[in-house]
Design a protein around this motif. Structure first.
Motif, PDB file in Angstrom:
ATOM      1  N   VAL A 165       0.240   4.302   0.846  1.00  0.00           N
ATOM      2  CA  VAL A 165       0.106   5.076   2.083  1.00  0.00           C
ATOM      3  C   VAL A 165       0.942   4.443   3.186  1.00  0.00           C
ATOM      4  O   VAL A 165       1.611   5.132   3.963  1.00  0.00           O
ATOM      5  CB  VAL A 165      -1.375   5.175   2.492  1.00  0.00           C
ATOM      6  CG1 VAL A 165      -1.506   5.774   3.870  1.00  0.00           C
ATOM      7  CG2 VAL A 165      -2.133   6.021   1.501  1.00  0.00           C
ATOM      8  N   GLY A 166       0.968   3.097   3.211  1.00  0.00           N
ATOM      9  CA  GLY A 166       1.815   2.403   4.180  1.00  0.00           C
ATOM     10  C   GLY A 166       3.281   2.754   3.973  1.00  0.00           C
ATOM     11  O   GLY A 166       4.022   2.973   4.939  1.00  0.00           O
ATOM     12  N   MET A 216       3.962   6.178   5.373  1.00  0.00           N
ATOM     13  CA  MET A 216       3.995   6.177   6.833  1.00  0.00           C
ATOM     14  C   MET A 216       5.251   5.463   7.350  1.00  0.00           C
ATOM     15  O   MET A 216       5.795   5.827   8.393  1.00  0.00           O
ATOM     16  CB  MET A 216       2.736   5.506   7.398  1.00  0.00           C
ATOM     17  CG  MET A 216       1.460   6.286   7.150  1.00  0.00           C
ATOM     18  SD  MET A 216       1.540   8.012   7.643  1.00  0.00           S
ATOM     19  CE  MET A 216       1.461   7.861   9.420  1.00  0.00           C
ATOM     20  N   ASN A 271       0.829  -1.194   0.000  1.00  0.00           N
ATOM     21  CA  ASN A 271       0.000   0.000   0.000  1.00  0.00           C
ATOM     22  C   ASN A 271       0.876   1.261   0.000  1.00  0.00           C
ATOM     23  O   ASN A 271       1.727   1.413   0.868  1.00  0.00           O
ATOM     24  CB  ASN A 271      -0.876  -0.040   1.258  1.00  0.00           C
ATOM     25  CG  ASN A 271      -1.940   1.014   1.236  1.00  0.00           C
ATOM     26  OD1 ASN A 271      -1.764   2.037   0.591  1.00  0.00           O
ATOM     27  ND2 ASN A 271      -3.021   0.762   1.928  1.00  0.00           N
ATOM     28  N   LEU A 302       2.095  12.337   1.173  1.00  0.00           N
ATOM     29  CA  LEU A 302       0.856  11.664   1.564  1.00  0.00           C
ATOM     30  C   LEU A 302      -0.327  12.249   0.796  1.00  0.00           C
ATOM     31  O   LEU A 302      -1.209  11.526   0.315  1.00  0.00           O
ATOM     32  CB  LEU A 302       0.655  11.840   3.069  1.00  0.00           C
ATOM     33  CG  LEU A 302      -0.263  10.833   3.761  1.00  0.00           C
ATOM     34  CD1 LEU A 302       0.246   9.438   3.522  1.00  0.00           C
ATOM     35  CD2 LEU A 302      -0.316  11.107   5.242  1.00  0.00           C
TER      36      LEU A 302
END
Lengths: 165, 319
Positions: free
Chosen positions: A28-29, A32, A26, A70
């Protein structure tokens, strides 16, 4: 004792989250995980006594750069980008860059002065006097370069829009 | 570091943490009652004498509500987001002093620490908006990111004038520099800029585009219920408390004042600033999104630069 525990904890977290940036499916993962890596690196800086550098790492990278990452990733169509085609060439490039970085780190470590009494890390005042005194010209030239880059980015994105409409 | 030092440190953390949480609970009551008075109604006054037990009732109600996670949500990030929002605000209180001695850590770069930690809060809102997998939430999250980044820049610049006058980045040092004259007198423009930027950073009503109930339902927190919603709510009010504390410490002389003990003076000023925020919320309508962005980049940012230049020039000329 406490410092050794903190160092190994932070170093392990930095390596693990750096691996996560590449390995997570992912996007977004990945962002992060990059954030976790930045936090761990900031922790390592603070552990070395360079508190100002650690805080600027947080303000610049986490407070500004990664938020934009992000922001862009969230606007992407995630289904389209879920399975990126990983060509063999990009894999080879990754191995090559990692090897070069590892060699550079090894050279830097073997030329490092022996561990002993380290110089005290500079505070805000020392950094400011250095930046705006000894390095004033270079500092200002860098700001001109960044400004030119920003103006150029806006120009390119605007002309692209006009052509498509 | 001896055991007594560690115990003292833990005790101070517990003290500040409970003070912050207690104040946050009663700020919600104060806001609801004040808004009631502004709108010619009474507000919550039934639970306990004068409504004083209302926050406790609210807390119990939130805890016992059904905790729902929508099935299409991205569970891990959905659960992490409220925690990030609250932790990033609470960590800021570590450097906020209530008096010269009541502070968890008086570090020489406290202002940088505040800027760094408060910039983490945007991740909570962004992740909440994205992981809810709901278009209203996502729009709220994206608006939040754009707004918080835009207002962080004039916010940081408006404090630089104070830092020049105080010659220190420690909050205790900044308050000590105001013993003769409060900085609101020397920095009137900086004070106004800081007040506007901080109410945009805390998403107060003229700038609450990320919740905006008549377009976005509730923005990034639409899908949250029970105590997860409660965490966002606490984070919001803790952020407002932090903002009120910082306005008092940077511009209103902090705990300086005659007769009364230092923490009481600070509390009184925080109360005054928070009442000002409520007054603004009750008075101004919400701005439009393009007005919000234009105001930050075309008005606040140039004014902040003018304030910085004038302050620096006067300081050099007078020294």
């Amino acid at each position: 004792m406490i410092e050794a525990v903190l160092f190994w904890g932070l170093a392990a977290a930095a390596v693990a989250s750096a691996l996560g940036v590449v390995a997570l499916q992912n996007p977004v993962g990945s962002v992060m995980a990059l954030l976790a890596a930045m936090l761990a690196t900031a922790g390592l800086y603070a552990l070395m006594g360079a508190v100002v550098v650690a805080l600027f790492q947080l303000i610049v990278y986490i407070g500004a750069v990664l938020v934009l990452f992000l922001f862009v990733v969230m606007l992407l169509d995630l289904k389209a980008s879920a399975a990126p085609a990983r060509a063999a060439a990009s894999g080879a490039a990754g191995v090559g860059i990692t090897a070069a970085a590892g060699w550079a780190a090894w050279v830097a470590a073997s030329h490092a002065p022996p561990a002993g009494s380290p110089r005290p890390a500079p505070g805000v005042f020392e950094l400011a006097f250095d930046l705006f005194g000894r390095h004033l010209l270079v500092f200002e030239l860098t700001s001109v370069l960044l400004l030119a880059a920003a103006v150029g980015a806006i120009f390119i994105s605007r002309t692209g829009k006009r052509r498509s409409s | 570091m001896t055991t007594t030092d560690i115990l003292w440190g833990v005790l101070r953390i517990v003290l500040i943490f409970s003070a912050v949480m207690g104040l946050v609970a009663y700020m919600t009551l104060m806001e609801r009652r004040f808004l009631g008075f502004f709108q010619l109604r009474l507000g919550p006054n039934r639970v306990g004498p004068g409504g004083l037990l209302q926050p406790i009732a609210d807390g119990i109600k939130l805890l016992f509500k059904e905790d729902m996670t929508v099935s299409h949500a991205n569970r891990f990030w959905f659960r992490l987001a409220p925690a990030i929002a609250l932790v990033s605000v609470l960590a800021c209180f570590a450097v906020v002093p209530a008096s010269p001695s009541i502070v968890v850590a008086d570090i020489p770069v406290a202002v940088l620490y505040l800027l760094a930690l408060s910039s983490l809060g945007v991740y909570g809102i962004l992740l909440a908006g994205w992981s809810s997998n709901n278009k209203y939430s996502l729009l709220g999250g994206l608006r939040a990111a754009a707004q918080l980044i835009s207002y962080e820049i004039p916010l940081a610049l408006s404090i630089v004038g104070v830092l020049i006058l105080a010659g220190s980045m420690s909050l205790v040092g900044i308050v000590k520099a105001q013993e003769g004259l409060w900085f609101v007198v020397k920095q009137p423009l900086g004070f106004l800029l800081f007040l506007v930027c901080v109410s945009a950073e805390t998403n107060r009503t003229p700038f609450d585009l990320l919740e905006c109930e008549n377009e976005l339902v509730a923005g990034y927190q639409t899908e949250y219920s029970s105590m997860k919603f409660g965490l966002f709510y606490m984070a919001e009010y803790a952020h407002i408390l932090l903002a009120s504390c910082l306005v008092s410490l940077f511009f209103l002389g902090g705990w300086n004042g005659p007769l009364l003990p230092a923490p009481l003076w600070l509390l009184g000023k925080v109360f005054f600033v928070f009442a000002l925020f409520i007054w603004v919320r009750a008075t101004f309508p919400r701005v439009r999104y393009d007005q919000l962005m234009g105001f930050s980049w075309k008005v606040l940012l140039p004014l902040a630069f003018v304030n910085l230049m004038v302050t620096a020039a006067l300081t050099v000329a007078l020294s």
